[in-house]
Design an enzyme around this catalytic site. Sequence first.
Site, mmCIF file in Angstrom:
data_model
loop_
_atom_site.group_PDB
_atom_site.id
_atom_site.type_symbol
_atom_site.label_atom_id
_atom_site.label_comp_id
_atom_site.label_asym_id
_atom_site.label_seq_id
_atom_site.Cartn_x
_atom_site.Cartn_y
_atom_site.Cartn_z
ATOM 1 N N ASN A 98 1.879 7.919 37.457
ATOM 2 C CA ASN A 98 1.052 7.665 36.282
ATOM 3 C C ASN A 98 -0.296 7.144 36.761
ATOM 4 O O ASN A 98 -0.470 5.957 37.029
ATOM 5 C CB ASN A 98 1.739 6.647 35.365
ATOM 6 C CG ASN A 98 3.004 7.212 34.756
ATOM 7 O OD1 ASN A 98 2.954 8.043 33.844
ATOM 8 N ND2 ASN A 98 4.152 6.799 35.301
ATOM 9 N N GLU A 99 -1.220 8.077 36.890
ATOM 10 C CA GLU A 99 -2.539 7.749 37.415
ATOM 11 C C GLU A 99 -3.360 6.997 36.352
ATOM 12 O O GLU A 99 -2.991 6.999 35.171
ATOM 13 C CB GLU A 99 -3.260 9.034 37.821
ATOM 14 C CG GLU A 99 -2.519 9.870 38.876
ATOM 15 C CD GLU A 99 -2.572 9.278 40.287
ATOM 16 O OE1 GLU A 99 -2.754 8.043 40.450
ATOM 17 O OE2 GLU A 99 -2.416 10.060 41.249
ATOM 18 N N PRO A 100 -4.449 6.337 36.775
ATOM 19 C CA PRO A 100 -5.320 5.681 35.793
ATOM 20 C C PRO A 100 -5.674 6.646 34.652
ATOM 21 O O PRO A 100 -5.942 7.824 34.903
ATOM 22 C CB PRO A 100 -6.551 5.298 36.618
ATOM 23 C CG PRO A 100 -5.984 5.062 37.993
ATOM 24 C CD PRO A 100 -4.908 6.118 38.157
#
Length: 248
Positions: free
Chosen positions: A148-150
């Site tokens: 879950n990337e920024p």
Amino acid sequence: IPTHIYADAKAASLAVAQEIADLIRQKQSEGKPCILGLATGSSPKTVYAELIRMHREEGLSFRNVVSFNLDEYYPMEPNSLQSYWRFMREQLFDHVDIPQGNYHVPDGTLSVDKVAEFSKQYEAQIEAAGGLDFQLLGIGGNGHIGFNEPGSLINSHTRLMMLDNSTRAAAAADFGGLPKTPRKAITMGVSSILNARRVVLLAWGERKAPVIRGAVEGLVTELNPASYLQTHRNALFVIDTAAASELT
Ligand code: F6R
């Protein structure tokens, strides 16, 4: 977020392995399965090594363990050197008595039109098993948990994610350079992680210090997905003194 700081990653990893072993044994004594969410990467390796040692030397059994890994690169063949499926077999599953079929890693071989359906099923399988008793996490230098990337939302579900450049750069050495590094991964969502009844995040080394500070002391923000753990009632950060060096 409650944070336990250890002198080194080894001591910290032993404590986390002990918590997992205690949980597995408690569930065994209740005649129940123990549902674990697992992570790959360098951070959990010593935890897995200690669990293997407990299996060999202390009779810790994994027969009641059912596990779901956070993520897998996409596309990815299970037998590839870099696959998380292979990582988990080499680092844990092949060395303990977990039944084949009890462990799950997102399928990196699906055609792209099948990924959404698979992702739904993956979450349904977790729910059908009774939900995650325990979720083990690492943290990316950019704050990602799972992949879950920024920018990931707090209510995000399991899905195909575009990897950040920084995430790809960190993995490039394993793939023989940036051009050969996957651009995507299938990852459990933030909400899938927050639904676990217990969450333990590991971080070692100075490189993680700024993002640990943000996650623990900063605002809850999509710019640092690990900060979402501030909203969890039973999360713990287990870090070494180097990763703690920017905490105030
Ligand atoms: C791996 C995963 C990632 C890693 C993170 C830290 O399954 O979900 O979020 O935990 O990239 O990786 P390491 O531990 O290699 O620093």
